[in-house]
Scaffold this active site. Structure first.
Site, PDB file in Angstrom:
ATOM      1  CG  ASP A   1     -14.654 -29.717  42.347  1.00 29.73           C
ATOM      2  OD1 ASP A   1     -14.676 -30.315  43.435  1.00 29.73           O
ATOM      3  OD2 ASP A   1     -14.577 -28.485  42.253  1.00 29.73           O
TER       4      ASP A   1
ATOM      5  CE  LYS B   1     -13.607 -25.463  44.249  1.00 29.01           C
ATOM      6  NZ  LYS B   1     -14.729 -26.294  43.820  1.00 29.01           N
TER       7      LYS B   1
HETATM    8  P1  NDP Z   1     -20.216 -19.667  41.351  1.00 29.83           P
HETATM    9  O1  NDP Z   1     -20.473 -18.568  42.317  1.00 29.83           O
HETATM   10  O2  NDP Z   1     -18.917 -19.723  40.651  1.00 29.83           O
HETATM   11  O3  NDP Z   1     -21.341 -19.626  40.194  1.00 29.83           O
HETATM   12  C1  NDP Z   1     -22.654 -19.363  40.493  1.00 29.83           C
HETATM   13  C2  NDP Z   1     -23.551 -19.609  39.271  1.00 29.83           C
HETATM   14  O4  NDP Z   1     -24.901 -19.607  39.748  1.00 29.83           O
HETATM   15  C3  NDP Z   1     -23.461 -18.562  38.180  1.00 29.83           C
HETATM   16  O5  NDP Z   1     -23.588 -19.228  36.939  1.00 29.83           O
HETATM   17  C4  NDP Z   1     -24.680 -17.674  38.449  1.00 29.83           C
HETATM   18  O6  NDP Z   1     -25.227 -17.084  37.306  1.00 29.83           O
HETATM   19  C5  NDP Z   1     -25.664 -18.711  38.951  1.00 29.83           C
HETATM   20  N1  NDP Z   1     -26.729 -18.162  39.797  1.00 29.83           N
HETATM   21  C6  NDP Z   1     -26.621 -17.670  41.047  1.00 29.83           C
HETATM   22  N2  NDP Z   1     -27.831 -17.313  41.523  1.00 29.83           N
HETATM   23  C7  NDP Z   1     -28.722 -17.588  40.541  1.00 29.83           C
HETATM   24  C8  NDP Z   1     -30.122 -17.452  40.418  1.00 29.83           C
HETATM   25  N3  NDP Z   1     -30.860 -16.948  41.385  1.00 29.83           N
HETATM   26  N4  NDP Z   1     -30.717 -17.855  39.281  1.00 29.83           N
HETATM   27  C9  NDP Z   1     -29.979 -18.371  38.278  1.00 29.83           C
HETATM   28  N5  NDP Z   1     -28.641 -18.531  38.327  1.00 29.83           N
HETATM   29  C10 NDP Z   1     -28.016 -18.151  39.442  1.00 29.83           C
HETATM   30  O7  NDP Z   1     -20.538 -21.016  42.150  1.00 29.83           O
HETATM   31  P2  NDP Z   1     -19.826 -22.449  42.038  1.00 29.83           P
HETATM   32  O8  NDP Z   1     -19.879 -22.937  40.628  1.00 29.83           O
HETATM   33  O9  NDP Z   1     -18.525 -22.448  42.712  1.00 29.83           O
HETATM   34  O10 NDP Z   1     -20.823 -23.329  42.957  1.00 29.83           O
HETATM   35  C11 NDP Z   1     -22.157 -23.558  42.541  1.00 29.83           C
HETATM   36  C12 NDP Z   1     -22.843 -24.538  43.486  1.00 29.83           C
HETATM   37  O11 NDP Z   1     -22.198 -25.791  43.451  1.00 29.83           O
HETATM   38  C13 NDP Z   1     -22.839 -24.116  44.961  1.00 29.83           C
HETATM   39  O12 NDP Z   1     -24.089 -24.491  45.506  1.00 29.83           O
HETATM   40  C14 NDP Z   1     -21.715 -24.948  45.560  1.00 29.83           C
HETATM   41  O13 NDP Z   1     -21.905 -25.182  46.946  1.00 29.83           O
HETATM   42  C15 NDP Z   1     -21.884 -26.237  44.770  1.00 29.83           C
HETATM   43  N6  NDP Z   1     -20.665 -27.064  44.699  1.00 29.83           N
HETATM   44  C16 NDP Z   1     -20.733 -28.344  45.187  1.00 29.83           C
HETATM   45  C17 NDP Z   1     -19.657 -29.186  45.114  1.00 29.83           C
HETATM   46  C18 NDP Z   1     -19.784 -30.584  45.640  1.00 29.83           C
HETATM   47  O14 NDP Z   1     -18.756 -31.258  45.829  1.00 29.83           O
HETATM   48  N7  NDP Z   1     -20.981 -31.076  45.861  1.00 29.83           N
HETATM   49  C19 NDP Z   1     -18.369 -28.751  44.522  1.00 29.83           C
HETATM   50  C20 NDP Z   1     -18.400 -27.397  43.987  1.00 29.83           C
HETATM   51  C21 NDP Z   1     -19.520 -26.586  44.097  1.00 29.83           C
HETATM   52  P3  NDP Z   1     -24.720 -15.660  36.746  1.00 29.83           P
HETATM   53  O15 NDP Z   1     -23.523 -15.965  35.887  1.00 29.83           O
HETATM   54  O16 NDP Z   1     -25.879 -15.154  35.991  1.00 29.83           O
HETATM   55  O17 NDP Z   1     -24.372 -14.818  37.946  1.00 29.83           O
END
Ligand code: NDP
Length: 270
Positions: free
Chosen positions: A110, A76
């Protein structure tokens, strides 16, 4: 599962979703249902674009005559940089999930999708806890703040949450621990649900479970661990399907200037 085309082998079509990985995207099914319901003759495909190739892929799809794309993880921000002009929300958040290729004009739907998904929900208060600090979190924070929520933010890597707050000037409270005390709304924007991992939450801190909502942006078959845990504490739950539909509906309206057939789009996601 979608038929997925590497971007260099993209067929002649009208619209695409680009991402990496992209096999599990529900956008092709949802937009195909929308086009059919609206009586529009257009096609939509899933295109795999590895990191670092977004600009070339968008140039290529444009040269093939594609009208628009949706953009998903992790592209994005690159998509935003490719656009020549963007809507206000996209400019503020520096992300694009929807592009009009001919005009090189992008937007981010979003936050609008998230806000619309909550429109019919009545909760007892306006205290929200947001978990995560990834690509989707900025849209969620902006939507909640705009709607008058008091927001606390927790992320596994605290420095990323700190940077997000500073970068965008969000007026939210930064948490050391994911403290749910007094929360009416708990939004999981982490990708922990995708791997089935459990977040370190004390659900008993939610004082009035029946008036609270646990919202997971993730969607898929069955309840995520986050939503299962919330349900076992008597908390209402919502997954990411309605947001997906609403952000897709806003994309449809951006491209076509017509009202989106929301019911058909939601039905395609069930
Ligand atoms: P990103 O990869 O950008 O961010 C991931 C985040 O999750 C980070 O803050 C990371 O923390 C955290 N994280 C990952 N694993 C863990 C864990 N085991 N425990 C704690 N924190 C964790 O992802 P996005 O923001 O792009 O997407 C996030 C979710 O939202 C996904 O499931 C995606 O499918 C969903 N989504 C849904 C949409 C919809 O329309 N319904 C639209 C956009 C996204 P850290 O910084 O510590 O690594």
């Amino acid at each position: 599962m979608n038929e997925v085309f590497p971007w260099r082998e993209a067929p002649k079509a009208d619209f695409a979703v680009i991402g990496y990985p992209i096999h599990h995207s529900l956008s092709p099914k949802m937009h195909a249902a929308a086009f059919e319901a609206a009586g529009l003759s257009a096609s939509y495909v899933a295109t795999e674009v590895p990191p670092g190739e977004v600009g070339s892929a968008l140039d290529h799809l444009r040269s093939l005559g594609y009208r628009g794309v949706n953009v998903t993880v992790p592209h994005k921000e690159d998509a935003f940089r490719w656009c020549e002009s963007t809507t206000d929300v996209s400019t503020r958040l520096r992300v694009c999930n929807t592009i009009d290729l001919e005009r090189r004009h992008g937007t981010s739907t979003d936050g609008q999708g998230f806000a619309a998904s909550l429109a019919d929900i009545e909760l007892d208060g306006k205290q929200a806890v947001v978990l995560g600090a990834g690509g989707s979190t900025r849209s969620i924070l902006e939507a909640l703040l705009k709607d008058g929520w008091h927001v606390s933010l927790w992320n596994r890597t605290k420095s990323k949450a700190e940077a997000l707050i500073l970068d965008f000037g969000f007026d939210v409270t930064l948490l050391d621990e994911p403290n749910l005390l007094g929360a009416n709304l708990i939004v999981n924007t982490t990708s922990a649900s995708l791997s089935g991992e459990r977040l370190p939450l004390d659900w008993d801190e939610v004082l009035t479970p029946a008036d609270a909502l646990a919202y997971d942006l993730a969607y898929g078959a069955g309840l995520t661990t986050f939503l299962k845990d919330a349900q076992s504490w008597g908390i209402q739950t919502m997954d990411g399907r309605k947001m997906l539909m609403e952000q897709g509906a806003a994309a449809f309206e951006f491209w076509w200037g017509l009202p989106a057939p929301r019911e058909a789009m939601l039905a395609a996601l069930q």
